[in-house]
Design a protein around this motif. Structure first.
Motif, PDB file in Angstrom:
ATOM      1  N   TRP A 183       0.486  -1.146  -0.147  1.00  0.00           N
ATOM      2  CA  TRP A 183      -0.282   0.016  -0.067  1.00  0.00           C
ATOM      3  C   TRP A 183       1.221   0.810   0.143  1.00  0.00           C
ATOM      4  CZ3 TRP A 183      -5.148   0.049  -0.494  1.00  0.00           C
ATOM      5  CH2 TRP A 183      -5.582   0.907  -0.337  1.00  0.00           C
ATOM      6  N   LEU A 184       0.511   2.541  -0.853  1.00  0.00           N
ATOM      7  CA  LEU A 184       1.575   3.564  -0.979  1.00  0.00           C
ATOM      8  C   LEU A 184      -0.085   4.322  -0.821  1.00  0.00           C
ATOM      9  CD1 LEU A 184       4.285   4.030  -3.881  1.00  0.00           C
ATOM     10  CD2 LEU A 184       2.812   6.250  -2.875  1.00  0.00           C
ATOM     11  N   ALA A 185       0.501   5.399   0.327  1.00  0.00           N
ATOM     12  CA  ALA A 185      -0.220   6.504   0.273  1.00  0.00           C
ATOM     13  C   ALA A 185       0.882   7.621   0.494  1.00  0.00           C
ATOM     14  CB  ALA A 185      -0.559   5.925   1.881  1.00  0.00           C
ATOM     15  N   VAL A 186       0.020   8.698  -0.030  1.00  0.00           N
ATOM     16  CA  VAL A 186       1.121  10.128  -0.521  1.00  0.00           C
ATOM     17  C   VAL A 186       0.226  10.766   0.660  1.00  0.00           C
ATOM     18  CG1 VAL A 186       1.495  11.778  -2.143  1.00  0.00           C
ATOM     19  CG2 VAL A 186       1.252   9.503  -2.770  1.00  0.00           C
ATOM     20  N   ASN A 187       1.712  11.694   1.181  1.00  0.00           N
ATOM     21  CA  ASN A 187       1.014  12.414   2.308  1.00  0.00           C
ATOM     22  C   ASN A 187       1.338  14.657   1.410  1.00  0.00           C
ATOM     23  OD1 ASN A 187      -0.215  11.914   5.288  1.00  0.00           O
ATOM     24  ND2 ASN A 187       1.662  10.315   4.119  1.00  0.00           N
ATOM     25  N   PHE A 188       0.106  15.167   2.178  1.00  0.00           N
ATOM     26  CA  PHE A 188       0.484  16.513   1.302  1.00  0.00           C
ATOM     27  C   PHE A 188      -0.340  17.497   2.146  1.00  0.00           C
ATOM     28  CE2 PHE A 188       2.797  15.019  -2.395  1.00  0.00           C
ATOM     29  CZ  PHE A 188       3.812  16.199  -2.546  1.00  0.00           C
ATOM     30  N   VAL A 189      -0.233  18.701   2.275  1.00  0.00           N
ATOM     31  CA  VAL A 189      -0.848  19.712   2.881  1.00  0.00           C
ATOM     32  C   VAL A 189      -0.533  21.299   2.324  1.00  0.00           C
ATOM     33  CG1 VAL A 189       0.999  20.535   3.798  1.00  0.00           C
ATOM     34  CG2 VAL A 189      -1.167  21.533   5.186  1.00  0.00           C
ATOM     35  N   ALA A 190      -1.332  21.302   2.326  1.00  0.00           N
ATOM     36  CA  ALA A 190      -2.308  22.091   0.888  1.00  0.00           C
ATOM     37  C   ALA A 190      -3.218  23.604   1.491  1.00  0.00           C
ATOM     38  CB  ALA A 190      -2.515  21.997  -0.603  1.00  0.00           C
ATOM     39  N   SER A 191      -2.453  24.819   1.551  1.00  0.00           N
ATOM     40  CA  SER A 191      -3.346  26.251   1.644  1.00  0.00           C
ATOM     41  C   SER A 191      -5.137  25.787   0.990  1.00  0.00           C
ATOM     42  CB  SER A 191      -2.521  27.768   1.020  1.00  0.00           C
ATOM     43  OG  SER A 191      -2.450  27.632  -0.050  1.00  0.00           O
ATOM     44  N   ALA A 192      -5.808  26.371   1.170  1.00  0.00           N
ATOM     45  CA  ALA A 192      -7.237  26.500   1.350  1.00  0.00           C
ATOM     46  C   ALA A 192      -7.038  26.589  -0.508  1.00  0.00           C
ATOM     47  CB  ALA A 192      -7.544  27.110   2.009  1.00  0.00           C
ATOM     48  N   ASP A 193      -6.394  27.676  -0.716  1.00  0.00           N
ATOM     49  CA  ASP A 193      -6.020  27.643  -2.514  1.00  0.00           C
ATOM     50  C   ASP A 193      -5.243  27.151  -3.574  1.00  0.00           C
ATOM     51  OD1 ASP A 193      -3.728  29.440  -0.795  1.00  0.00           O
ATOM     52  OD2 ASP A 193      -3.758  31.168  -2.132  1.00  0.00           O
ATOM     53  N   GLY A 194      -4.510  26.165  -2.936  1.00  0.00           N
ATOM     54  CA  GLY A 194      -4.011  25.168  -3.641  1.00  0.00           C
ATOM     55  C   GLY A 194      -2.534  25.925  -3.225  1.00  0.00           C
ATOM     56  N   ALA A 195      -1.785  26.102  -2.599  1.00  0.00           N
ATOM     57  CA  ALA A 195      -0.743  26.025  -2.752  1.00  0.00           C
ATOM     58  C   ALA A 195       0.123  25.198  -1.187  1.00  0.00           C
ATOM     59  CB  ALA A 195      -0.324  27.374  -1.691  1.00  0.00           C
ATOM     60  N   VAL A 196       1.317  24.805  -2.406  1.00  0.00           N
ATOM     61  CA  VAL A 196       1.910  23.281  -1.433  1.00  0.00           C
ATOM     62  C   VAL A 196       2.780  23.972  -0.180  1.00  0.00           C
ATOM     63  CG1 VAL A 196       3.727  22.758  -3.233  1.00  0.00           C
ATOM     64  CG2 VAL A 196       2.450  21.137  -1.732  1.00  0.00           C
ATOM     65  N   GLU A 197       3.171  25.429  -0.561  1.00  0.00           N
ATOM     66  CA  GLU A 197       4.620  25.487   0.268  1.00  0.00           C
ATOM     67  C   GLU A 197       4.247  27.513   0.414  1.00  0.00           C
ATOM     68  OE1 GLU A 197       6.708  28.049  -0.861  1.00  0.00           O
ATOM     69  OE2 GLU A 197       6.811  27.604  -3.079  1.00  0.00           O
ATOM     70  N   VAL A 198       5.518  27.383   1.697  1.00  0.00           N
ATOM     71  CA  VAL A 198       5.450  28.941   1.649  1.00  0.00           C
ATOM     72  C   VAL A 198       6.879  29.408   1.961  1.00  0.00           C
ATOM     73  CG1 VAL A 198       4.541  31.084   3.260  1.00  0.00           C
ATOM     74  CG2 VAL A 198       2.891  29.360   2.698  1.00  0.00           C
ATOM     75  N   GLY A 199       6.928  30.108   0.974  1.00  0.00           N
ATOM     76  CA  GLY A 199       8.172  30.224   1.243  1.00  0.00           C
ATOM     77  C   GLY A 199       9.735  29.505   1.179  1.00  0.00           C
ATOM     78  N   GLY A 200       8.893  28.275   0.027  1.00  0.00           N
ATOM     79  CA  GLY A 200      10.153  27.573  -0.538  1.00  0.00           C
ATOM     80  C   GLY A 200       9.160  26.246   0.561  1.00  0.00           C
ATOM     81  N   LEU A 201       8.825  26.595   1.826  1.00  0.00           N
ATOM     82  CA  LEU A 201       8.872  25.214   2.804  1.00  0.00           C
ATOM     83  C   LEU A 201       7.460  24.229   2.458  1.00  0.00           C
ATOM     84  CD1 LEU A 201      11.569  26.171   5.107  1.00  0.00           C
ATOM     85  CD2 LEU A 201      11.782  24.789   3.399  1.00  0.00           C
ATOM     86  N   ALA A 202       6.914  23.683   3.116  1.00  0.00           N
ATOM     87  CA  ALA A 202       6.247  23.025   3.163  1.00  0.00           C
ATOM     88  C   ALA A 202       5.557  23.432   4.458  1.00  0.00           C
ATOM     89  CB  ALA A 202       5.571  21.560   3.497  1.00  0.00           C
ATOM     90  N   ARG A 203       6.410  23.024   5.523  1.00  0.00           N
ATOM     91  CA  ARG A 203       6.311  23.312   7.227  1.00  0.00           C
ATOM     92  C   ARG A 203       5.106  24.420   7.510  1.00  0.00           C
ATOM     93  NH1 ARG A 203      11.169  23.903   7.990  1.00  0.00           N
ATOM     94  NH2 ARG A 203      11.404  21.140   8.187  1.00  0.00           N
ATOM     95  N   PRO A 204       4.995  25.719   6.698  1.00  0.00           N
ATOM     96  CA  PRO A 204       4.231  26.861   7.801  1.00  0.00           C
ATOM     97  C   PRO A 204       3.423  26.526   7.415  1.00  0.00           C
ATOM     98  CG  PRO A 204       6.577  27.695   6.119  1.00  0.00           C
ATOM     99  CD  PRO A 204       6.710  26.546   5.778  1.00  0.00           C
ATOM    100  N   LEU A 205       2.668  25.245   5.977  1.00  0.00           N
ATOM    101  CA  LEU A 205       1.538  25.033   5.723  1.00  0.00           C
ATOM    102  C   LEU A 205       0.728  24.256   7.102  1.00  0.00           C
ATOM    103  CD1 LEU A 205       0.917  24.519   2.557  1.00  0.00           C
ATOM    104  CD2 LEU A 205       0.476  27.004   3.333  1.00  0.00           C
ATOM    105  N   SER A 206       1.766  23.639   7.851  1.00  0.00           N
ATOM    106  CA  SER A 206       1.681  22.406   8.666  1.00  0.00           C
ATOM    107  C   SER A 206       0.953  23.142   9.774  1.00  0.00           C
ATOM    108  CB  SER A 206       2.789  21.618   8.903  1.00  0.00           C
ATOM    109  OG  SER A 206       1.511  20.544   9.790  1.00  0.00           O
ATOM    110  N   THR A 207      -0.719  22.652  10.554  1.00  0.00           N
ATOM    111  CA  THR A 207      -1.267  22.939  11.705  1.00  0.00           C
ATOM    112  C   THR A 207      -1.048  21.722  12.783  1.00  0.00           C
ATOM    113  OG1 THR A 207      -3.282  21.511  10.537  1.00  0.00           O
ATOM    114  CG2 THR A 207      -2.660  24.190  10.401  1.00  0.00           C
ATOM    115  N   PRO A 208      -1.409  21.758  14.545  1.00  0.00           N
ATOM    116  CA  PRO A 208      -1.366  20.376  14.717  1.00  0.00           C
ATOM    117  C   PRO A 208      -1.960  19.383  14.472  1.00  0.00           C
ATOM    118  CG  PRO A 208      -1.699  22.707  16.466  1.00  0.00           C
ATOM    119  CD  PRO A 208      -1.509  23.034  14.974  1.00  0.00           C
TER     120      PRO A 208
END
Length: 262
Positions: free
Chosen positions: A30-55
């Motif tokens: 089983w291959l699961a892919v994890n991603f976080v994106a902003s409500a308007d579809g951005a996959v990063e902020v300032g080149g990093l995904a970490r600022p999009l992450s929430t608890p």
């Protein structure tokens, strides 16, 4: 957290129920892919995904890692995010042992040779040997340097990494529950190869605009049909699980080059 879909199973979720929801299917790869994106579809902020992450996002991302046999990541993403492999705390150790898993899952890094220096933290700071999934065109001195640094090097493909062969190499080693944590080019190539079983997507309560990319990148592929498996909400974060319909996925054969897989 509160599960809101499927509607007939809507209910509050404690940690145990959330763990059951995110457990990998038993008895098959089983291959699961994890991603976080902003409500308007951005996959990063300032080149990093970490600022999009929430608890809540970090909670399900942790579950994906804790319950997996192996983490799969592109070389550029590993470098940009400073990834150094899994270093489990007591809670993770207890969870993995309860599920009959090894204490520390290895990380598998996809690279054609250009994006992964032998002193990368994902190799030198990992608790167990990192698997480097590369291709025959990667220079022999680079491959030897990865091995000298402690990596387990697997050649899959000639000029670029053959992802079907790479995933097969992982599953043949008993690493059947695969948790992919990016990047976008790797996700796009895995989709094109018909290798993705599940997308775990967090919608972060942010609007960012700007030039940020999308969660899957690369050449266009035939659309892949998804089925919504669950939707969970906590605070203002929405956590979605989509399953790929197995009879409506692209065919095999895609390869990936790691030049832009952040």
């Amino acid at each position: 957290m509160h599960q809101i879909w499927p509607a007939e199973h809507a209910r509050p979720l404690d940690d145990e129920a959330l763990e059951r929801l995110y457990t990998y299917p038993a008895g098959k790869p089983w291959l699961a892919v994890n991603f976080v994106a902003s409500a308007d579809g951005a996959v990063e902020v300032g080149g990093l995904a970490r600022p999009l992450s929430t608890p809540p996002d970090r909670k399900v991302l942790q579950l994906g890692s804790d319950l997996a046999d192996v983490l799969l990541i592109g070389a550029t993403t590993a470098m940009v995010e400073g990834f150094r492999g899994v270093h489990p705390d007591e809670h993770t150790l207890a969870r993995r042992r309860r599920h009959g898993l090894t204490d520390v899952p290895p990380t598998a890094v996809v690279t054609s040779g250009r994006g992964l220096p032998p002193d990368a933290p994902v190799i030198t700071r990992a608790r167990v040997p990192t698997v480097v999934l590369t291709c025959a065109s990667a220079p022999a001195p680079v491959r030897r340097a990865w091995q000298d640094a402690g990596a387990d090097v697997v050649v899959a493909g000639e000029d670029t990494v053959d992802l079907a062969a790479a995933v097969s190499a992982l599953t043949s080693r008993g690493l059947r529950r695969i948790d992919c944590e990016g990047g976008a080019h790797l996700f796009g190539a895995l989709t094109a190869a018909g290798l993705v079983d599940e997308l775990r997507l967090t919608v972060s309560p942010l609007l960012t605009a700007g030039p940020a990319g999308r969660i899957a990148a690369g050449p266009p592929v035939p659309p892949t049909d998804l089925r919504l498996a669950s939707a969970v909400a906590e605070d203002d974060t929405l956590l979605l699980r989509y399953l790929v319909r197995p009879d409506r996925r692209p065919g095999p054969g895609a390869a990936v080059d790691d030049d832009g897989d952040a």
